[in-house]
Design an enzyme around this catalytic site. Structure first.
Site, PDB file in Angstrom:
ATOM      1  CB  VAL A   1      -0.923  -0.018   1.242  1.00  0.00           C
ATOM      2  CG1 VAL A   1      -1.848   1.206   1.224  1.00  0.00           C
ATOM      3  CG2 VAL A   1      -1.726  -1.301   1.295  1.00  0.00           C
TER       4      VAL A   1
ATOM      5  N   GLY B   1       6.100   4.510  -2.989  1.00  0.00           N
ATOM      6  CA  GLY B   1       7.027   5.637  -3.123  1.00  0.00           C
ATOM      7  C   GLY B   1       8.431   5.114  -2.895  1.00  0.00           C
TER       8      GLY B   1
ATOM      9  CG  ASP C   1       1.199   5.045  -4.671  1.00  0.00           C
ATOM     10  OD1 ASP C   1       0.459   6.039  -4.780  1.00  0.00           O
ATOM     11  OD2 ASP C   1       2.352   5.101  -4.202  1.00  0.00           O
TER      12      ASP C   1
ATOM     13  CB  CYS D   1       0.281   5.163   2.200  1.00  0.00           C
ATOM     14  SG  CYS D   1      -0.675   4.476   3.565  1.00  0.00           S
TER      15      CYS D   1
ATOM     16  CB  ALA E   1       3.011   3.481   6.984  1.00  0.00           C
ATOM     17  NE  ARG E   2       4.374   9.091  11.108  1.00  0.00           N
ATOM     18  CZ  ARG E   2       5.652   8.868  10.810  1.00  0.00           C
ATOM     19  NH1 ARG E   2       6.092   7.630  10.695  1.00  0.00           N
ATOM     20  NH2 ARG E   2       6.503   9.868  10.664  1.00  0.00           N
TER      21      ARG E   2
ATOM     22  CD  GLU F   1       4.289   5.299  17.299  1.00  0.00           C
ATOM     23  OE1 GLU F   1       5.220   6.136  17.265  1.00  0.00           O
ATOM     24  OE2 GLU F   1       3.983   4.627  16.308  1.00  0.00           O
TER      25      GLU F   1
ATOM     26  CG  HIS G   1       8.068   5.255  15.280  1.00  0.00           C
ATOM     27  ND1 HIS G   1       6.943   6.040  15.145  1.00  0.00           N
ATOM     28  CD2 HIS G   1       8.817   5.510  14.172  1.00  0.00           C
ATOM     29  CE1 HIS G   1       7.026   6.742  14.020  1.00  0.00           C
ATOM     30  NE2 HIS G   1       8.167   6.429  13.411  1.00  0.00           N
TER      31      HIS G   1
ATOM     32  CG  PHE H   1      13.909   6.174  12.128  1.00  0.00           C
ATOM     33  CD1 PHE H   1      13.030   5.812  13.127  1.00  0.00           C
ATOM     34  CD2 PHE H   1      15.039   6.891  12.468  1.00  0.00           C
ATOM     35  CE1 PHE H   1      13.254   6.163  14.450  1.00  0.00           C
ATOM     36  CE2 PHE H   1      15.285   7.250  13.787  1.00  0.00           C
ATOM     37  CZ  PHE H   1      14.389   6.884  14.784  1.00  0.00           C
TER      38      PHE H   1
HETATM   39  N1  LIG Z   1       8.615   3.620  10.951  1.00  0.00           N
HETATM   40  C1  LIG Z   1       9.540   4.499  10.611  1.00  0.00           C
HETATM   41  O1  LIG Z   1      10.573   4.629  11.266  1.00  0.00           O
HETATM   42  C2  LIG Z   1       9.342   5.340   9.400  1.00  0.00           C
HETATM   43  C3  LIG Z   1       8.105   5.496   8.823  1.00  0.00           C
HETATM   44  N2  LIG Z   1       7.951   6.241   7.703  1.00  0.00           N
HETATM   45  C4  LIG Z   1       6.608   6.350   7.126  1.00  0.00           C
HETATM   46  O2  LIG Z   1       6.623   5.763   5.828  1.00  0.00           O
HETATM   47  C5  LIG Z   1       5.858   6.574   4.967  1.00  0.00           C
HETATM   48  C6  LIG Z   1       6.286   6.349   3.528  1.00  0.00           C
HETATM   49  O3  LIG Z   1       7.596   6.828   3.339  1.00  0.00           O
HETATM   50  P1  LIG Z   1       8.215   7.022   1.873  1.00  0.00           P
HETATM   51  O4  LIG Z   1       8.016   5.810   1.061  1.00  0.00           O
HETATM   52  O5  LIG Z   1       9.578   7.535   2.040  1.00  0.00           O
HETATM   53  O6  LIG Z   1       7.267   8.177   1.334  1.00  0.00           O
HETATM   54  P2  LIG Z   1       6.948   8.527  -0.179  1.00  0.00           P
HETATM   55  O7  LIG Z   1       6.290   9.862  -0.154  1.00  0.00           O
HETATM   56  O8  LIG Z   1       8.151   8.338  -1.034  1.00  0.00           O
HETATM   57  O9  LIG Z   1       5.867   7.420  -0.618  1.00  0.00           O
HETATM   58  C7  LIG Z   1       4.567   7.367  -0.114  1.00  0.00           C
HETATM   59  C8  LIG Z   1       3.687   6.783  -1.207  1.00  0.00           C
HETATM   60  O10 LIG Z   1       2.384   6.565  -0.669  1.00  0.00           O
HETATM   61  C9  LIG Z   1       1.460   6.864  -1.705  1.00  0.00           C
HETATM   62  N3  LIG Z   1       0.118   7.078  -1.197  1.00  0.00           N
HETATM   63  C10 LIG Z   1      -0.434   8.220  -0.741  1.00  0.00           C
HETATM   64  N4  LIG Z   1      -1.720   7.998  -0.376  1.00  0.00           N
HETATM   65  C11 LIG Z   1      -1.964   6.683  -0.616  1.00  0.00           C
HETATM   66  C12 LIG Z   1      -3.102   5.855  -0.453  1.00  0.00           C
HETATM   67  N5  LIG Z   1      -4.253   6.336   0.018  1.00  0.00           N
HETATM   68  N6  LIG Z   1      -2.996   4.554  -0.793  1.00  0.00           N
HETATM   69  C13 LIG Z   1      -1.844   4.056  -1.282  1.00  0.00           C
HETATM   70  N7  LIG Z   1      -0.735   4.790  -1.482  1.00  0.00           N
HETATM   71  C14 LIG Z   1      -0.797   6.091  -1.132  1.00  0.00           C
HETATM   72  C15 LIG Z   1       2.058   8.091  -2.392  1.00  0.00           C
HETATM   73  O11 LIG Z   1       1.516   8.258  -3.705  1.00  0.00           O
HETATM   74  C16 LIG Z   1       3.533   7.744  -2.401  1.00  0.00           C
HETATM   75  O12 LIG Z   1       3.907   7.090  -3.597  1.00  0.00           O
HETATM   76  C17 LIG Z   1       6.096   7.996   5.492  1.00  0.00           C
HETATM   77  O13 LIG Z   1       5.039   8.865   5.141  1.00  0.00           O
HETATM   78  C18 LIG Z   1       6.201   7.805   6.979  1.00  0.00           C
HETATM   79  O14 LIG Z   1       4.949   8.022   7.585  1.00  0.00           O
HETATM   80  C19 LIG Z   1       9.005   6.848   7.089  1.00  0.00           C
HETATM   81  C20 LIG Z   1      10.263   6.752   7.625  1.00  0.00           C
HETATM   82  C21 LIG Z   1      10.522   6.027   8.846  1.00  0.00           C
HETATM   83  O1  LIG Z   2      11.054   9.668   9.423  1.00  0.00           O
HETATM   84  C1  LIG Z   2       9.956   9.263   9.820  1.00  0.00           C
HETATM   85  O2  LIG Z   2       8.876   9.551   9.277  1.00  0.00           O
HETATM   86  C2  LIG Z   2       9.888   8.367  10.958  1.00  0.00           C
HETATM   87  O3  LIG Z   2       8.892   7.743  11.207  1.00  0.00           O
HETATM   88  C3  LIG Z   2      11.086   8.257  11.785  1.00  0.00           C
HETATM   89  O4  LIG Z   2      10.714   8.261  13.070  1.00  0.00           O
HETATM   90  P1  LIG Z   2      10.154   9.571  13.752  1.00  0.00           P
HETATM   91  O5  LIG Z   2       8.870   9.935  13.069  1.00  0.00           O
HETATM   92  O6  LIG Z   2      11.189  10.605  13.573  1.00  0.00           O
HETATM   93  O7  LIG Z   2       9.915   9.093  15.109  1.00  0.00           O
END
Ligand SMILES: NC(=O)C1=CN([C@@H]2O[C@H](COP(=O)(O)OP(=O)(O)OC[C@H]3O[C@@H](n4cnc5c(N)ncnc54)[C@H](O)[C@@H]3O)[C@@H](O)[C@H]2O)C=CC1
Ligand SMILES: O=C(O)C(=O)COP(=O)(O)O
Length: 351
Positions: A166, A169, A190, A223, A251-252, A281, A302, A305
């Site tokens: 889902v 990106g 996506d 997403c 994701a979140r 969290e 969490h 990253f």
């Molecule tokens: N757990 C962690 O430590 C981390 C979590 N994240 C989460 O991961 C998410 C994704 O990161 P990236 O891939 O780098 O972001 P990105 O912006 O490169 O990709 C997100 C993708 O989700 C798509 N999208 C938006 N709405 C959607 C929907 N309703 N259904 C399906 N796809 C949808 C977008 O079109 C985009 O292609 C971030 O927004 C962040 O919340 C990011 C970094 C660390």
């Molecule tokens: O870069 C992100 O979006 C992440 O989820 C990394 O963890 P943070 O949100 O900084 O606790």
């Protein structure tokens, strides 16, 4: 810099529970004074928006560098920083920043989109493998002295199974690159992905989430959290998933309705889940216990990253974005559309 117009020192507010801001000081110290604001919410942040130091006025900081600890930055704060040139979210997800309020205040908000892409994909794959291969099921009894190979029974073969993504990106794409060598068939949903990305990656694209959920043996979320993805994975989606399916969420947390998730774990169809993020969290103790009571749920706090290198890269990139803003240089990763504001100039003569 003109000799007649000395550059004033800027003030950067760093909102986080950082112990020290050595990296930020190294990058910004020649331009700005830094204040570390240890605040989970805006009530705790409020005193930090007061004038800082002798001679400072009530214009608030020139820039805010925001990590994950502050749960929300909204209009209440934006209104108190009229000279703020940028809010930088040191992270990918900017769901804790009210973009509408930032737009109205004319303040650009930036994120750091590219510091931990591989780490998150590694972590999501690790959770998938650990749940599918029954790692906890096998490990926990051993620690109590029970050597019993039957704990792995029921683990599916990965090759030929379908991984549904889902969001495709940066992290979704990194997942594709990891999943294909394992022999997984990859499908993506996506709605905003570049047309043809599926062809370039050699994956199948489906138009609806329900279609993806119905076909996936493993469903992994990549997403962002916004108003359109809140509780995207809910009762309706669980109801079409295959018996024995596994959900992975890095994701979140609020993208998944956790109450529905618990039901799907208790009554089916889910066989397990790997969660790096939760709706709240840190979670309430009873919620965490309810999740961990299931033998095939793995929760990490969490941390997807994180790597030594990635975290360092994150802080450098975030501080450099602040630096660009203070110097009036073009910003790299603006995620909102701030309204033009009068008097937004730097207030000192450029070199
Ligand atoms: N757990 C962690 O430590 C981390 C979590 N994240 C989460 O991961 C998410 C994704 O990161 P990236 O891939 O780098 O972001 P990105 O912006 O490169 O990709 C997100 C993708 O989700 C798509 N999208 C938006 N709405 C959607 C929907 N309703 N259904 C399906 N796809 C949808 C977008 O079109 C985009 O292609 C971030 O927004 C962040 O919340 C990011 C970094 C660390
Ligand atoms: O870069 C992100 O979006 C992440 O989820 C990394 O963890 P943070 O949100 O900084 O606790």
């Amino acid at each position: 810099m003109s000799l007649t117009s000395p550059r004033p020192r800027f003030w950067v507010l760093v909102a986080d529970f950082l112990d020290e801001a050595a990296i930020e000081t190294e990058i910004l110290g020649d331009l700005a004074d830094l204040t570390l604001a240890q605040a989970f919410d805006e009530t705790a942040l409020s005193p930090y928006l007061e004038p800082q130091g002798a001679g400072s006025d009530a214009q608030g900081p020139d820039a805010v560098l925001l990590f994950h600890d502050l749960k929300r930055l909204s209009a209440a704060s934006f209104k108190r920083m009229p000279r703020c040139k940028v809010v930088v979210r040191a992270g990918v997800g900017f769901d804790n920043v009210d973009l509408d309020a930032a737009n109205q205040a004319g303040i650009p908000v930036c994120n750091v989109p590219d510091y931990g892409t591989e780490e998150v994909a590694d972590h999501a794959l690790m959770l998938l493998l650990a749940v599918a291969r029954r790692l906890i099921d096998c490990d926990r009894p051993l620690r109590q002295g029970r050597w019993n190979a039957s704990f792995v029974h029921g683990a599916p073969r990965l090759r030929g199974k379908t991984l549904g993504l889902v969001g495709c990106g940066r992290i979704g794409t990194a997942m594709v690159l990891r999943a294909k060598p394992l022999g997984l068939r990859v499908m993506v949903h996506d709605p905003k992905a570049v047309r043809g990305l599926d062809k370039a990656l050699g994956v199948e694209r489906v138009e609806t989430l329900a279609e993806l959920a119905a076909q996936a043996d493993f469903l992994s979320l990549h997403c962002p959290l916004d108003s359109s993805t809140y509780h995207l994975i809910n009762h309706a989606i669980f109801s079409v998933m295959k018996p024995g399916a596994i959900l992975i969420n890095t994701a979140r947390g609020p993208v998944v309705d956790e109450t529905a998730l618990l039901e799907a774990l208790e009554r089916g169809p889910l066989a397990g889940a790997g969660l790096d993020v939760l709706e709240s969290e840190p979670p309430a103790a009873e919620r965490l216990t309810a999740l961990l009571n299931h033998p095939r749920v793995i929760v990490t706090p969490h941390v997807a990253f994180y790597s030594v290198e990635g975290y360092c890269e994150l802080r450098h990139k975030a501080a450099h974005e602040v630096r660009r803003a203070l110097l009036g240089q073009p910003l790299w990763n603006v995620v909102n559309a701030p309204q033009p504001r009068s008097g937004g100039e730097l207030g000192w003569e450029r070199p």
